[in-house]
Design an enzyme around this catalytic site. Structure first.
Site, PDB file in Angstrom:
ATOM      1  N   SER A 201      -4.164   3.617   9.923  1.00  0.00           N
ATOM      2  CA  SER A 201      -3.334   2.865  10.860  1.00  0.00           C
ATOM      3  C   SER A 201      -3.488   3.445  12.275  1.00  0.00           C
ATOM      4  O   SER A 201      -4.580   3.421  12.822  1.00  0.00           O
ATOM      5  CB  SER A 201      -1.880   2.873  10.376  1.00  0.00           C
ATOM      6  OG  SER A 201      -1.115   1.888  11.024  1.00  0.00           O
ATOM      7  N   ASP A 227      -7.090   0.540   6.817  1.00  0.00           N
ATOM      8  CA  ASP A 227      -6.142  -0.572   6.931  1.00  0.00           C
ATOM      9  C   ASP A 227      -5.556  -0.770   8.326  1.00  0.00           C
ATOM     10  O   ASP A 227      -4.345  -0.858   8.505  1.00  0.00           O
ATOM     11  CB  ASP A 227      -4.999  -0.421   5.919  1.00  0.00           C
ATOM     12  CG  ASP A 227      -4.441  -1.810   5.539  1.00  0.00           C
ATOM     13  OD1 ASP A 227      -5.242  -2.700   5.233  1.00  0.00           O
ATOM     14  OD2 ASP A 227      -3.214  -1.994   5.580  1.00  0.00           O
ATOM     15  N   HIS A 357      -0.180  -1.175   2.411  1.00  0.00           N
ATOM     16  CA  HIS A 357      -0.700  -0.662   3.678  1.00  0.00           C
ATOM     17  C   HIS A 357      -1.194   0.780   3.549  1.00  0.00           C
ATOM     18  O   HIS A 357      -2.197   1.165   4.154  1.00  0.00           O
ATOM     19  CB  HIS A 357       0.395  -0.750   4.746  1.00  0.00           C
ATOM     20  CG  HIS A 357      -0.009  -0.232   6.088  1.00  0.00           C
ATOM     21  ND1 HIS A 357      -1.170  -0.618   6.731  1.00  0.00           N
ATOM     22  CD2 HIS A 357       0.598   0.667   6.923  1.00  0.00           C
ATOM     23  CE1 HIS A 357      -1.270   0.005   7.897  1.00  0.00           C
ATOM     24  NE2 HIS A 357      -0.211   0.796   8.031  1.00  0.00           N
TER      25      HIS A 357
END
Length: 404
Positions: A201, A227, A357
């Site tokens: 992220s 991700d 996630h």
């Protein structure tokens, strides 16, 4: 009734199945501990023990399949795990410009000529989000080491109250470089080992920035992003405030904080949650003197930096030197620029649709397999091409006439 009629009736009664066991669905939903189990294939307590598989098990007299688990069993699945189970040591480095800013990182040094995996977590997380992943990676790359850092205002990196919050991409990239070089000095390395950067992220944006700025020079072999892509990240920022407003503001214990992450499916692997969640929370007292655990990182305060993290990410990811890996939880996260780059073979794409996630926490074994293969394809000397003819001619090993 004749004997023939009695035997016929008895045979028919024996064919009638026993009455089914009836559950109180409401109670099962309240006490169900299956949501506390890891739903990933990396956790042996996931699908193998789901309710759908109980029909294939024959209960023994000493085992009651439908007995509710005791509270101690539930607690054990949300009990914190120490970082020492996953890393060899933790490091503290005073910042060169602000000595009161103490950077913190977890380290397991590489052995012999092994690579060093440098990881950067996402916003609100900590370096221990990669603990379960590295536990799996160690068996695949035994000589590899890992340096997993806590970013500013995250985990156990401490900042003085007088220091303004600075989470710009340039600052975070500089911090990563500082922690890495400080680690090399601490261990008396004559030079940096081969480096593979890995970021989740926000961390994906940071490692991409480091690669794009070439802060590690020739030591950088490759980098991977977990991700996050520019388009979907910018879209997600619009709902970030709504998400933060629905999070609990405090927990009565660390175990309850771990349990919330698992029940909400924020993290789908209980083993990973037990080690990664504790550094996200810190002990405090209410006005009534009761103990509670609050979020260590104030994500609301990071809002001014959100756009800075992701603007231009796709372009930098494709332009930077080194092998490139993009690991996503769904193909819908690809934006146009990355779709074109993927069709042109500019990077390796891996999709885990069964993950959330936190792909490296939900599926640490699968993620480790992908990263290990990615490293092997990019390690120095993994592909030795024959020398070109003109090079052989310059070296005098082949005459021009022979070449034609």
């Amino acid at each position: 009734m004749s004997d023939l009629q009695r035997s016929f009736a008895k045979a028919q009664l024996n064919r009638i199945p026993p009455e089914p066991i009836i559950f109180d669905e409401h109670e099962e939903e309240q006490d169900d501990i299956s949501s506390l189990r890891a739903t990933s294939p990396n956790d042996s307590s996931s699908s193998a023990s789901s309710a759908s598989s109980t029909g294939t098990i024959v209960p023994s007299p000493s085992r009651n399949l439908f007995e509710r688990p005791k509270a101690s069993a539930i607690k054990s699945r949300s009990a914190p795990l120490p970082w020492q189970d996953f890393f060899a040591q933790d490091l503290h480095f005073p910042n060169s410009q602000h000595p009161d800013l103490i950077h913190h990182a977890y380290l397991t040094p590489p052995s012999s000529n092994g690579p060093l995996i440098v990881t950067h977590h996402g916003a609100g997380s900590s370096g221990l989000s990669f603990a379960a992943f590295f536990s799996e990676l160690g068996s695949l790359l035994p000589t590899a080491g890992i340096l997993s850092l806590d970013a500013r205002s995250h985990g156990y990196t401490t900042s003085p109250p007088s220091l303004p919050l600075d989470l710009t991409l340039a600052t975070l990239a500089t911090d990563l470089h500082f922690i890495l070089t400080s680690t090399a000095t601490h261990l008396s390395w004559p030079k940096l080992p081969d480096i593979l950067l890995l970021g989740h992220s926000l961390g994906g944006a940071v490692v991409t920035q480091v690669a794009h700025q070439r802060l590690l020079g020739s030591s950088l072999l490759a980098y991977g992003v977990l991700d996050v892509v520019e388009g979907s990240a910018m879209d997600a920022l619009q709902s970030m405030e709504s998400y933060l407003s629905t999070r609990p503001r405090a927990f009565p214990s660390l175990a309850s904080g771990i349990e919330w992450h698992i029940r909400s499916r924020t993290i789908r692997n209980s083993s990973s949650a037990r080690v990664s969640v504790p550094p996200l929370l810190q002990l405090a007292q209410t006005s009534a003197g009761q103990e509670q655990y609050l979020w260590r990182t104030d994500l609301d305060a990071t809002k001014p930096f959100w756009e800075n993290w992701f603007v231009g990410l796709s372009k930098k990811f494709l332009e930077a030197r080194g092998g490139k890996l993009l690991l996503l939880a769904g193909t819908d996260r690809l934006d146009k620029e990355l779709m074109i780059g993927q069709m042109q073979g500019k990077y390796q794409l891996q999709v885990f649709p069964e993950a959330g996630h936190f792909v490296h926490e939900d599926l640490p074994a699968k993620t480790a397999n992908v990263v290990a293969d990615f490293y092997r394809r990019n390690e120095r000397g993994s592909l030795v091409l024959p020398p070109k003819v003109d090079e052989l001619i310059r070296q005098g090993k082949v005459k021009a006439a022979q070449a034609t």
